[in-house]
Motif scaffolding. Structure first.
Motif, PDB file in Angstrom:
ATOM      1  N   TYR A 278     102.329   4.772  33.236  1.00 58.82           N
ATOM      2  CA  TYR A 278     102.033   3.345  33.122  1.00 58.82           C
ATOM      3  C   TYR A 278     101.061   3.156  31.964  1.00 58.82           C
ATOM      4  N   GLY A 279     101.377   2.234  31.072  1.00 59.15           N
ATOM      5  CA  GLY A 279     100.632   2.110  29.829  1.00 59.15           C
ATOM      6  C   GLY A 279      99.359   1.303  29.922  1.00 59.15           C
ATOM      7  N   VAL A 280      98.834   1.112  31.129  1.00 63.12           N
ATOM      8  CA  VAL A 280      97.543   0.449  31.323  1.00 63.12           C
ATOM      9  C   VAL A 280      96.610   1.457  31.969  1.00 63.12           C
ATOM     10  N   GLY A 281      95.429   1.638  31.401  1.00 63.25           N
ATOM     11  CA  GLY A 281      94.496   2.604  31.955  1.00 63.25           C
ATOM     12  C   GLY A 281      94.335   3.804  31.053  1.00 63.25           C
ATOM     13  N   GLY A 282      93.687   4.824  31.608  1.00 60.48           N
ATOM     14  CA  GLY A 282      93.321   5.983  30.814  1.00 60.48           C
ATOM     15  C   GLY A 282      94.482   6.767  30.257  1.00 60.48           C
ATOM     16  N   ALA A 283      95.645   6.745  30.944  1.00 56.49           N
ATOM     17  CA  ALA A 283      96.785   7.510  30.446  1.00 56.49           C
ATOM     18  C   ALA A 283      97.232   7.022  29.081  1.00 56.49           C
ATOM     19  N   SER A 284      96.971   5.748  28.774  1.00 55.55           N
ATOM     20  CA  SER A 284      97.352   5.225  27.456  1.00 55.55           C
ATOM     21  C   SER A 284      96.513   5.840  26.339  1.00 55.55           C
ATOM     22  N   GLU A 285      95.400   6.501  26.708  1.00 53.59           N
ATOM     23  CA  GLU A 285      94.542   7.154  25.726  1.00 53.59           C
ATOM     24  C   GLU A 285      94.842   8.639  25.578  1.00 53.59           C
ATOM     25  N   SER A 286      95.616   9.198  26.518  1.00 51.13           N
ATOM     26  CA  SER A 286      95.918  10.629  26.451  1.00 51.13           C
ATOM     27  C   SER A 286      97.379  10.926  26.165  1.00 51.13           C
TER      28      SER A 286
ATOM     29  N   GLU B  25      99.404  20.355  21.425  1.00 50.79           N
ATOM     30  CA  GLU B  25      98.454  20.025  20.370  1.00 50.79           C
ATOM     31  C   GLU B  25      97.639  18.795  20.744  1.00 50.79           C
ATOM     32  N   ASN B  26      98.276  17.817  21.348  1.00 52.74           N
ATOM     33  CA  ASN B  26      97.561  16.614  21.771  1.00 52.74           C
ATOM     34  C   ASN B  26      96.528  16.936  22.843  1.00 52.74           C
ATOM     35  N   ALA B  27      96.868  17.827  23.767  1.00 52.55           N
ATOM     36  CA  ALA B  27      95.967  18.154  24.873  1.00 52.55           C
ATOM     37  C   ALA B  27      94.717  18.890  24.417  1.00 52.55           C
ATOM     38  N   ARG B  28      94.805  19.579  23.291  1.00 52.35           N
ATOM     39  CA  ARG B  28      93.674  20.396  22.829  1.00 52.35           C
ATOM     40  C   ARG B  28      92.416  19.556  22.574  1.00 52.35           C
ATOM     41  N   ARG B  29      92.570  18.272  22.314  1.00 54.56           N
ATOM     42  CA  ARG B  29      91.402  17.455  21.972  1.00 54.56           C
ATOM     43  C   ARG B  29      90.570  17.049  23.186  1.00 54.56           C
ATOM     44  N   PHE B  30      90.937  17.524  24.394  1.00 56.01           N
ATOM     45  CA  PHE B  30      90.223  17.130  25.603  1.00 56.01           C
ATOM     46  C   PHE B  30      89.494  18.294  26.277  1.00 56.01           C
ATOM     47  N   GLY B  31      89.181  19.339  25.538  1.00 57.67           N
ATOM     48  CA  GLY B  31      88.596  20.541  26.136  1.00 57.67           C
ATOM     49  C   GLY B  31      87.153  20.381  26.589  1.00 57.67           C
ATOM     50  N   GLU B  32      86.661  21.398  27.278  1.00 54.76           N
ATOM     51  CA  GLU B  32      85.331  21.356  27.891  1.00 54.76           C
ATOM     52  C   GLU B  32      84.210  21.449  26.856  1.00 54.76           C
TER      53      GLU B  32
ATOM     54  N   PRO C  87      85.837  16.392  30.736  1.00 60.81           N
ATOM     55  CA  PRO C  87      86.172  17.786  30.389  1.00 60.81           C
ATOM     56  C   PRO C  87      87.385  18.276  31.160  1.00 60.81           C
ATOM     57  N   ILE C  88      88.281  18.932  30.476  1.00 57.93           N
ATOM     58  CA  ILE C  88      89.496  19.450  31.107  1.00 57.93           C
ATOM     59  C   ILE C  88      89.710  20.891  30.649  1.00 57.93           C
ATOM     60  N   ASP C  89      90.041  21.755  31.592  1.00 55.33           N
ATOM     61  CA  ASP C  89      90.271  23.172  31.292  1.00 55.33           C
ATOM     62  C   ASP C  89      91.656  23.325  30.667  1.00 55.33           C
ATOM     63  N   VAL C  90      91.795  22.868  29.433  1.00 55.36           N
ATOM     64  CA  VAL C  90      93.111  22.906  28.793  1.00 55.36           C
ATOM     65  C   VAL C  90      93.539  24.326  28.457  1.00 55.36           C
ATOM     66  N   ASP C  91      92.598  25.222  28.236  1.00 56.32           N
ATOM     67  CA  ASP C  91      92.950  26.586  27.833  1.00 56.32           C
ATOM     68  C   ASP C  91      93.854  27.252  28.856  1.00 56.32           C
ATOM     69  N   HIS C  92      93.563  27.046  30.138  1.00 54.59           N
ATOM     70  CA  HIS C  92      94.400  27.648  31.182  1.00 54.59           C
ATOM     71  C   HIS C  92      95.844  27.179  31.062  1.00 54.59           C
ATOM     72  N   PHE C  93      96.038  25.882  30.897  1.00 59.32           N
ATOM     73  CA  PHE C  93      97.395  25.328  30.884  1.00 59.32           C
ATOM     74  C   PHE C  93      98.102  25.597  29.561  1.00 59.32           C
ATOM     75  N   LEU C  94      97.345  25.727  28.490  1.00 59.08           N
ATOM     76  CA  LEU C  94      97.945  26.091  27.212  1.00 59.08           C
ATOM     77  C   LEU C  94      98.596  27.471  27.278  1.00 59.08           C
TER      78      LEU C  94
ATOM     79  N   PRO D 297      97.669  14.161  33.618  1.00 58.36           N
ATOM     80  CA  PRO D 297      98.505  14.027  32.415  1.00 58.36           C
ATOM     81  C   PRO D 297      98.082  14.937  31.266  1.00 58.36           C
ATOM     82  N   VAL D 298      96.784  15.180  31.122  1.00 60.10           N
ATOM     83  CA  VAL D 298      96.323  16.073  30.057  1.00 60.10           C
ATOM     84  C   VAL D 298      96.684  17.517  30.401  1.00 60.10           C
ATOM     85  N   GLU D 299      96.459  17.931  31.651  1.00 56.37           N
ATOM     86  CA  GLU D 299      96.840  19.282  32.063  1.00 56.37           C
ATOM     87  C   GLU D 299      98.338  19.499  31.854  1.00 56.37           C
ATOM     88  N   THR D 300      99.120  18.482  32.197  1.00 54.23           N
ATOM     89  CA  THR D 300     100.576  18.579  32.052  1.00 54.23           C
ATOM     90  C   THR D 300     100.973  18.754  30.586  1.00 54.23           C
ATOM     91  N   GLN D 301     100.376  17.966  29.706  1.00 56.89           N
ATOM     92  CA  GLN D 301     100.685  18.101  28.276  1.00 56.89           C
ATOM     93  C   GLN D 301     100.245  19.467  27.743  1.00 56.89           C
TER      94      GLN D 301
END
Length: 389
Positions: free
Chosen positions: A312-320, A357-364, A203-210, A299-303
């Motif tokens: 780096y394209g290995v790990g969780g960042a490659s999914e966000s 728009e991409n970050a919105r899919r990771f909300g709480e 869960p990420i508080d994307v609303d704040h950063f949006l 990375p999600v908060e930043t987006q």
């Protein structure tokens, strides 16, 4: 149909609360707020009457959502200095979690990157483990490279890590269901534990950063803990090679080596306030994220703030991060690989709207809904299974 004003997600959660009246939430330790603790807070949002179990507990940094409920700390909490030196107690934590008596609980939700999943499940209970990662320091050769470990400690590490791996593998047999925070971690769970895992991104508080206004300036940014595996050194070297200004916000045990490497184009900010964090994330030309992360919340908060990410394209960042759309992914974890990615990024025309728009899919709310669905499915599958014996 749910009542007026109530979503289908709310109705599903209410059904789970009736189905599981007594819930235990188990977390490795509650000392310093971080990403994994956001998972705990959302679990408590899902089950407001849940009780907490943990190895070491410092109530000082936590909100009322934690402090105003039963929090059961293990016997390790009685050791003087435990809340500061809890990592040194890791060899004792398996026993600490095994000592908890969870009799009477219907549902166990463990939030685990170490030993929380190792609790003993009482008969009839359902145990769902949200696994942030199997112990990377125990399973991944080279993960401790760059750590300030003395010669005698390094000599003792092989038998100690072997013991931790055996305990970790034994504990992995306990949960009925594993939930991974990324496909990357699900692959680790399969590789190390031989278990399958559902994937529910954290869960990420994307609303704040949006809500932040994008104000791009001429600097790149590294944000977060400065520890060896984050590879802040690669960002420093890449920006130095290209002559690009870099700001590093955060602190940690690798800061001395980063400080020694940093040239005039690098500004080391240390820990920053929430307001300064927002200014940095919304104002950076791009976030540099050169480490291999289990998922990666920054990375999600930043987006969500409208800012691209070079990762780096290995790990969780490659999914966000969507390569070429919300940032750039690079395949080689080196200063040259990151520098090439920066140059590729500078030739692209990315928009803040794509990143947001991409970050919105990771909300709480999405997290609570998806985790509730996993719990409900596991409970239904167990109820439908034929009795054994």
């Amino acid at each position: 149909m749910p009542p007026a004003g109530e979503t289908s997600s709310d109705a599903a959660l209410e059904q789970l609360r009736r189905r599981f009246p007594r819930v235990a939430v188990v977390h490795d330790w509650l000392t310093i707020p971080g990403g994994s603790e956001q998972v705990v807070l959302q679990m408590l949002e899902m089950f407001p009457e849940a009780e907490l179990f943990t190895s070491v507990y410092d109530p000082a940094p936590w909100p009322a959502q934690i402090t105003e409920r039963p929090v059961h700390a293990s016997y390790l909490n009685r050791i003087p200095g435990a809340v500061r030196h809890y990592p040194k107690l890791l060899p004792l934590m398996n026993g600490a979690f095994r000592s908890f008596d969870l009799s009477g609980f219907d549902l166990i939700l463990s939030s685990s990157h170490a030993c929380a999943k190792n609790v003993r499940k009482p008969p009839g209970a359902l145990h769902v483990c949200y696994c942030h990662t199997p112990m990377r320091y125990a399973w991944e050769e080279g993960f401790l490279e760059g750590e300030p470990i003395g010669r005698l400690t390094r000599m003792a590490l092989p038998p100690l890590l072997g013991r931790l791996r055996r305990q970790d593998l034994a504990g992995a047999a306990g949960p009925d269901v594993f939930v991974a925070n990324s496909r990357h971690v699900a692959e680790r769970i399969a590789r190390y534990y031989g278990r399958s895992a559902e994937v529910v991104h954290p869960p990420i508080d994307v609303d704040h950063f949006l809500g932040l206004e994008r104000d791009p300036q001429d600097f790149y940014l590294v944000f977060g803990r400065v520890v060896p595996y984050k590879r802040v050194d690669l960002a420093v070297a890449a920006c130095a090679n290209l002559g690009r200004p870099l700001k590093v916000a955060g602190d940690g045990r690798a800061m001395d080596s980063v400080r020694a490497q940093a040239g005039p184009g690098v500004e080391l900010l240390g820990k920053v306030s929430a307001a300064e964090r927002d200014r940095l994330l919304s104002g950076a030309r791009a976030l540099l994220f050169p480490g291999e992360e289990d998922f990666g919340i920054v990375p999600v908060e930043t987006q969500a703030a409208g800012t691209p990410v070079i990762a780096y394209g290995v790990g969780g960042a490659s999914e966000s991060v969507i390569d070429g759309s919300t940032g750039v992914l690079f395949p080689e974890q080196s200063a040259a690989g990151l520098a090439a990615a920066i140059e590729r990024f500078e030739a692209l025309a990315l928009t803040p709207e794509q990143a947001r728009e991409n970050a919105r899919r990771f909300g709480e709310e999405r997290f609570r809904s998806e985790l509730a669905a996993v719990i409900a499915h596991a409970a239904d599958a167990r109820a439908a299974a034929p009795a054994v014996g």
